[in-house]
Design a protein around this motif. Sequence first.
Motif, mmCIF file in Angstrom:
data_model
loop_
_atom_site.group_PDB
_atom_site.id
_atom_site.type_symbol
_atom_site.label_atom_id
_atom_site.label_comp_id
_atom_site.label_asym_id
_atom_site.label_seq_id
_atom_site.Cartn_x
_atom_site.Cartn_y
_atom_site.Cartn_z
ATOM 1 N N ASP A 106 -6.082 6.527 -5.681
ATOM 2 C CA ASP A 106 -6.152 7.681 -4.851
ATOM 3 C C ASP A 106 -4.919 7.576 -3.632
ATOM 4 O O ASP A 106 -5.126 6.788 -2.678
ATOM 5 C CB ASP A 106 -7.512 7.376 -3.890
ATOM 6 N N LEU A 107 -3.939 8.276 -3.945
ATOM 7 C CA LEU A 107 -2.639 8.137 -2.908
ATOM 8 C C LEU A 107 -3.037 8.712 -1.830
ATOM 9 O O LEU A 107 -2.521 8.270 -0.511
ATOM 10 C CB LEU A 107 -1.358 8.881 -3.830
ATOM 11 N N ASN A 108 -3.837 9.815 -1.771
ATOM 12 C CA ASN A 108 -4.018 10.565 -0.465
ATOM 13 C C ASN A 108 -4.754 9.506 0.597
ATOM 14 O O ASN A 108 -4.463 9.727 1.594
ATOM 15 C CB ASN A 108 -4.945 11.724 -0.648
ATOM 16 N N ALA A 109 -5.720 8.864 0.028
ATOM 17 C CA ALA A 109 -6.257 7.881 1.055
ATOM 18 C C ALA A 109 -5.400 6.542 1.238
ATOM 19 O O ALA A 109 -5.870 5.957 2.241
ATOM 20 C CB ALA A 109 -7.703 7.441 0.328
ATOM 21 N N GLY A 110 -4.727 6.340 0.404
ATOM 22 C CA GLY A 110 -3.726 4.964 0.528
ATOM 23 C C GLY A 110 -4.188 4.164 -0.535
ATOM 24 O O GLY A 110 -5.571 3.737 -0.668
ATOM 25 N N GLN A 111 -3.458 3.695 -1.570
ATOM 26 C CA GLN A 111 -3.597 2.960 -2.467
ATOM 27 C C GLN A 111 -3.000 1.456 -2.379
ATOM 28 O O GLN A 111 -1.653 1.396 -2.235
ATOM 29 C CB GLN A 111 -3.184 3.538 -3.996
ATOM 30 N N ILE A 112 -3.958 0.426 -2.465
ATOM 31 C CA ILE A 112 -3.570 -0.787 -2.397
ATOM 32 C C ILE A 112 -2.863 -1.228 -3.797
ATOM 33 O O ILE A 112 -3.581 -1.121 -4.759
ATOM 34 C CB ILE A 112 -4.335 -1.845 -2.105
ATOM 35 N N VAL A 113 -1.818 -1.573 -3.997
ATOM 36 C CA VAL A 113 -1.051 -1.589 -5.415
ATOM 37 C C VAL A 113 -1.942 -2.598 -6.030
ATOM 38 O O VAL A 113 -2.075 -2.530 -7.325
ATOM 39 C CB VAL A 113 0.469 -1.715 -5.208
ATOM 40 N N LYS A 169 1.031 -1.187 0.078
ATOM 41 C CA LYS A 169 -0.001 -0.252 0.129
ATOM 42 C C LYS A 169 0.967 1.283 -0.056
ATOM 43 O O LYS A 169 1.730 1.458 0.728
ATOM 44 C CB LYS A 169 -0.882 0.073 1.041
ATOM 45 N N VAL A 170 0.469 2.367 -0.746
ATOM 46 C CA VAL A 170 1.090 3.424 -0.833
ATOM 47 C C VAL A 170 0.284 4.401 -0.478
ATOM 48 O O VAL A 170 -0.747 4.735 -0.996
ATOM 49 C CB VAL A 170 1.689 3.653 -2.469
ATOM 50 N N THR A 171 0.838 5.650 0.375
ATOM 51 C CA THR A 171 0.232 6.498 0.820
ATOM 52 C C THR A 171 0.968 7.796 0.614
ATOM 53 O O THR A 171 2.209 7.948 1.198
ATOM 54 C CB THR A 171 -0.343 6.577 2.329
ATOM 55 N N ALA A 172 0.250 9.028 -0.136
ATOM 56 C CA ALA A 172 1.136 10.146 -0.219
ATOM 57 C C ALA A 172 0.494 11.166 -0.497
ATOM 58 O O ALA A 172 -0.795 11.179 -1.041
ATOM 59 C CB ALA A 172 2.053 9.940 -1.397
ATOM 60 N N LYS A 173 0.701 12.513 -0.087
ATOM 61 C CA LYS A 173 -0.053 13.591 -0.125
ATOM 62 C C LYS A 173 0.204 14.211 -1.358
ATOM 63 O O LYS A 173 1.379 14.952 -1.601
ATOM 64 C CB LYS A 173 0.202 14.578 0.830
ATOM 65 N N VAL A 174 -0.707 14.227 -2.337
ATOM 66 C CA VAL A 174 -0.608 15.009 -3.680
ATOM 67 C C VAL A 174 -1.737 15.747 -3.803
ATOM 68 O O VAL A 174 -2.906 15.673 -3.066
ATOM 69 C CB VAL A 174 -0.470 14.000 -4.849
ATOM 70 N N ASP A 175 -1.821 16.520 -4.948
ATOM 71 C CA ASP A 175 -2.849 17.498 -5.203
ATOM 72 C C ASP A 175 -3.214 17.569 -6.810
ATOM 73 O O ASP A 175 -4.275 18.119 -7.175
ATOM 74 C CB ASP A 175 -2.498 19.125 -4.839
#
Length: 285
Positions: A185-192, A157-163
């Motif tokens: 949706d990286l802001n919410a956290g993405q299961i790869v 899972k990848v989580t990152a704040k992006v706009d």
Amino acid sequence: MITLGRGALEIDISPEIGGAVTRLDCGDVPVLRHGGLKVLDASCFPLVPVANRIENGVFKFGGKEYRLPLNFADHPHALHGHGWQTAWRVETVSRDKVAIAYDHARDAWPWAYSAEQVFSMTDDAVSMVLTLRSQDDKPMPYSLGLHPYFPRRPGSKVTAKVDGMWRADSTMIPTELVAATDLIDLNAGQIVSKAPFVDNTFTGWQGPARIEQPELGLEIMLKASANCGFFHVFIPEGEDYFCAEPTTAMPNALNRPESAGETGAGVLEPGQTVSMEMHISVRKL
């Protein structure tokens, strides 16, 4: 190959193979995928003096057009600059730090420069600093990046704040800036494993990115220097890896000089130096 170790972390660096990292482990668990004898099988490699793609290998700078060789099989664009396809020399080595470098003379890329990578370790983290130095008497365009490959497991899972995210055409040249949630949706956290094919750059990244690897028992925090506001994610179909890449600019940035503030395209003046840093810290779950 050069091996460094601190605490539970151990890293292999292969200067001859594009200055690439070919292993980063925490104990016997892979933090990055294990690399092979070719740079495209590596764990991480440098993007210098240009990160990602230049459309058709052609760009304009200072009122002049430049044409670069296409350097990746039958791919229609020039890709990732020179560093990944160049042997680097060893500058210094200690127990937990190594510096490697190479020099580039003028050719189709008509600016002389030198590049350096410095790898340093603590008990729970590795830092990679990529530096570009102008050796030319003319201003030179540039962008920088690092290209780490992470193991892909069902729960990765990848989580990152992006706009925002740059949507791309079929050859992965950015075409339109859209909402950050347009694809994943990286802001919410993405299961790869639940993502579609992704090879896109996200804007406004404010690190760190958190990479959770429950099957491997690791949490990884990926940070970068303040000049890396772009976060390129590559999730290919049917592979056992994914990439999360800090870069100073978006793909094809050199062909968007009218909006350099948005795209990250940079200019290095004669004798000037610019660096970026990627920091990977590891915690066992």
